[in-house]
Design an enzyme around this catalytic site. Sequence first.
Site, PDB file in Angstrom:
ATOM      1  N   CYS A 123      -1.563  -3.039  15.194  1.00  0.00           N
ATOM      2  CA  CYS A 123      -1.303  -2.692  13.789  1.00  0.00           C
ATOM      3  C   CYS A 123      -1.749  -3.817  12.849  1.00  0.00           C
ATOM      4  CB  CYS A 123       0.189  -2.419  13.616  1.00  0.00           C
ATOM      5  SG  CYS A 123       0.668  -2.043  11.929  1.00  0.00           S
ATOM      6  N   CYS A 149      -1.681   1.486   7.776  1.00  0.00           N
ATOM      7  CA  CYS A 149      -0.778   0.352   7.741  1.00  0.00           C
ATOM      8  C   CYS A 149      -1.394  -1.015   7.519  1.00  0.00           C
ATOM      9  CB  CYS A 149       0.012   0.292   9.032  1.00  0.00           C
ATOM     10  SG  CYS A 149       0.666   1.866   9.459  1.00  0.00           S
ATOM     11  N   CYS A 156       3.318   8.360   1.387  1.00  0.00           N
ATOM     12  CA  CYS A 156       3.685   7.416   2.433  1.00  0.00           C
ATOM     13  C   CYS A 156       3.986   6.074   1.768  1.00  0.00           C
ATOM     14  CB  CYS A 156       2.510   7.288   3.403  1.00  0.00           C
ATOM     15  SG  CYS A 156       2.759   6.016   4.641  1.00  0.00           S
ATOM     16  N   CYS A 171       3.360  -5.373  16.250  1.00  0.00           N
ATOM     17  CA  CYS A 171       2.734  -4.437  17.187  1.00  0.00           C
ATOM     18  C   CYS A 171       1.260  -4.836  17.274  1.00  0.00           C
ATOM     19  CB  CYS A 171       2.871  -2.996  16.695  1.00  0.00           C
ATOM     20  SG  CYS A 171       4.574  -2.422  16.645  1.00  0.00           S
ATOM     21  N   CYS A 187       5.034  -7.287   8.002  1.00  0.00           N
ATOM     22  CA  CYS A 187       5.970  -6.745   8.992  1.00  0.00           C
ATOM     23  C   CYS A 187       6.224  -7.804  10.042  1.00  0.00           C
ATOM     24  CB  CYS A 187       5.380  -5.495   9.647  1.00  0.00           C
ATOM     25  SG  CYS A 187       6.494  -4.720  10.845  1.00  0.00           S
ATOM     26  N   GLU A 246       0.819  -1.214   0.000  1.00  0.00           N
ATOM     27  CA  GLU A 246       0.000   0.000   0.000  1.00  0.00           C
ATOM     28  C   GLU A 246       0.848   1.257   0.000  1.00  0.00           C
ATOM     29  OE1 GLU A 246      -3.107  -2.056   3.126  1.00  0.00           O
ATOM     30  OE2 GLU A 246      -2.569   0.027   3.340  1.00  0.00           O
TER      31      GLU A 246
HETATM   32  N1  SAH Z   1       7.416   0.179  11.193  1.00  0.00           N
HETATM   33  C1  SAH Z   1       7.521   1.603  11.254  1.00  0.00           C
HETATM   34  C2  SAH Z   1       6.762   2.345  10.168  1.00  0.00           C
HETATM   35  C3  SAH Z   1       5.398   1.867   9.767  1.00  0.00           C
HETATM   36  S1  SAH Z   1       4.000   2.228  10.763  1.00  0.00           S
HETATM   37  C4  SAH Z   1       7.138   2.103  12.619  1.00  0.00           C
HETATM   38  O1  SAH Z   1       6.740   1.293  13.442  1.00  0.00           O
HETATM   39  O2  SAH Z   1       7.295   3.289  12.887  1.00  0.00           O
HETATM   40  C5  SAH Z   1       3.799   3.958  10.798  1.00  0.00           C
HETATM   41  C6  SAH Z   1       3.120   4.419  12.081  1.00  0.00           C
HETATM   42  O3  SAH Z   1       1.729   4.062  12.111  1.00  0.00           O
HETATM   43  C7  SAH Z   1       3.742   3.806  13.335  1.00  0.00           C
HETATM   44  O4  SAH Z   1       3.910   4.798  14.308  1.00  0.00           O
HETATM   45  C8  SAH Z   1       2.684   2.796  13.737  1.00  0.00           C
HETATM   46  O5  SAH Z   1       2.797   2.459  15.087  1.00  0.00           O
HETATM   47  C9  SAH Z   1       1.420   3.534  13.384  1.00  0.00           C
HETATM   48  N2  SAH Z   1       0.206   2.705  13.307  1.00  0.00           N
HETATM   49  C10 SAH Z   1       0.088   1.406  13.002  1.00  0.00           C
HETATM   50  N3  SAH Z   1      -1.196   1.013  13.054  1.00  0.00           N
HETATM   51  C11 SAH Z   1      -1.912   2.100  13.419  1.00  0.00           C
HETATM   52  C12 SAH Z   1      -3.289   2.334  13.666  1.00  0.00           C
HETATM   53  N4  SAH Z   1      -4.187   1.373  13.514  1.00  0.00           N
HETATM   54  N5  SAH Z   1      -3.657   3.589  14.027  1.00  0.00           N
HETATM   55  C13 SAH Z   1      -2.750   4.563  14.143  1.00  0.00           C
HETATM   56  N6  SAH Z   1      -1.444   4.410  13.928  1.00  0.00           N
HETATM   57  C14 SAH Z   1      -1.023   3.187  13.586  1.00  0.00           C
END
Ligand code: SAH
Length: 365
Positions: free
Chosen positions: A123, A337, A109, A120, A116, A89
């Site tokens: 996510c 994400c 972006c 997390c 990944c 994406e």
């Molecule tokens: N792996 C990297 C970059 C990708 S995610 C990182 O962790 O920074 C980019 C951002 O979106 C990260 O801060 C991640 O924690 C956040 N993110 C992921 N899922 C999300 C969600 N459902 N709502 C808001 N932010 C989210």
Amino acid sequence: MADKRDIKGLYRDELAKLCEPAYRADQILQWVYEKQADSFAAMTNLPAPVREKLSADFELNAVQSVHTRHATDTTEKFLFELRDHALIETVLIPATPGLTSQSDRHTVCVSTQVGCAYGCRFCASGLDGVRRNLTAAEIVDQVLQVQKITGERVSNLVFMGMGEPLANYENVLRSLRILNAPWALGIGARKITVSTVGLAPRIRQLADEPMQIRLAISLHGATDAVRSQIMPVSKKHPLTELLEACDYYVNTRHRMLTFEYILIENVNDMLDQAYKLASLARQLHAKVNLIPYNPVEGLPWKRPDRERCKMFQHTLKTAGVTATLRTEKGTDIAAACGQLRLQREKSPASKLPITGSDLAGDGDF
Ligand code: SAH
């Protein structure tokens, strides 16, 4: 037959070495990056045998658009297919006139991996683990294809799509150099933000690169106790180690850091976290980007109400920390994400459902 090489993953000097005479490289690069030619055959100022050889040796496109969604606020989300049929994406986020000084700014972006590995808990990208790293060409081409499809010139980049950029270090660095190069897209390093889950050793490595990009840390918790509830990576790289690496980065590069902090109801939105976060941010002279959580289908986490988010921001500001609370963007197209890809992979034939998203916001990149 040897695999063809992706032309968008090459540096100018690498291409020049393959060209005879070497100035052909500049002609080719102009077609690729400036005119965004559709095929090698379309590069009409090159002799026919050169065009044929290029077609035989190189791939021009590394990603192909399979789906585009527009949100009412003009955010556009793209689903790209790679040659091995994997899906990634990319999002285009135009600045909102009136909200920011640079209303002509267009931020893309990009994704850096298929899936990944960091899992997390909140996510959507990591729900199925990681499949593979993207190549440099696949990262560069996301930006080129978005420019081509929309006709907009991309001014800013955030590495905040699917994947962990610093886990794909070599390819991400190569893509950064290409995206930044005057012979390719010429996007200023200061307009590029790389976001990491907190891979401390890689942050140190990045600090030693001669590149003025911006670094954002996905903190999401101001103590190991809170962070480890939602980010398994914190077991491997606890806060002390992460913050020491951040300190090294700030002192080596003399660049300000951003802490990203998603606000999740009753997980990390308590005021004691705000006080601790303020203290960490002050120590490192970092600014804080607060992001109200985007609920993901099937996951239990909730976004706190607006008042609570504002209160958290207010607490940081009162403690002397620069803190932005992200305005929502792209709320009616899927997906922080990985949500869009997830929906497509689950139901390839069905219409994509519409859910919330605010992947990146105003004023903070
Ligand atoms: N792996 C990297 C970059 C990708 S995610 C990182 O962790 O920074 C980019 C951002 O979106 C990260 O801060 C991640 O924690 C956040 N993110 C992921 N899922 C999300 C969600 N459902 N709502 C808001 N932010 C989210």
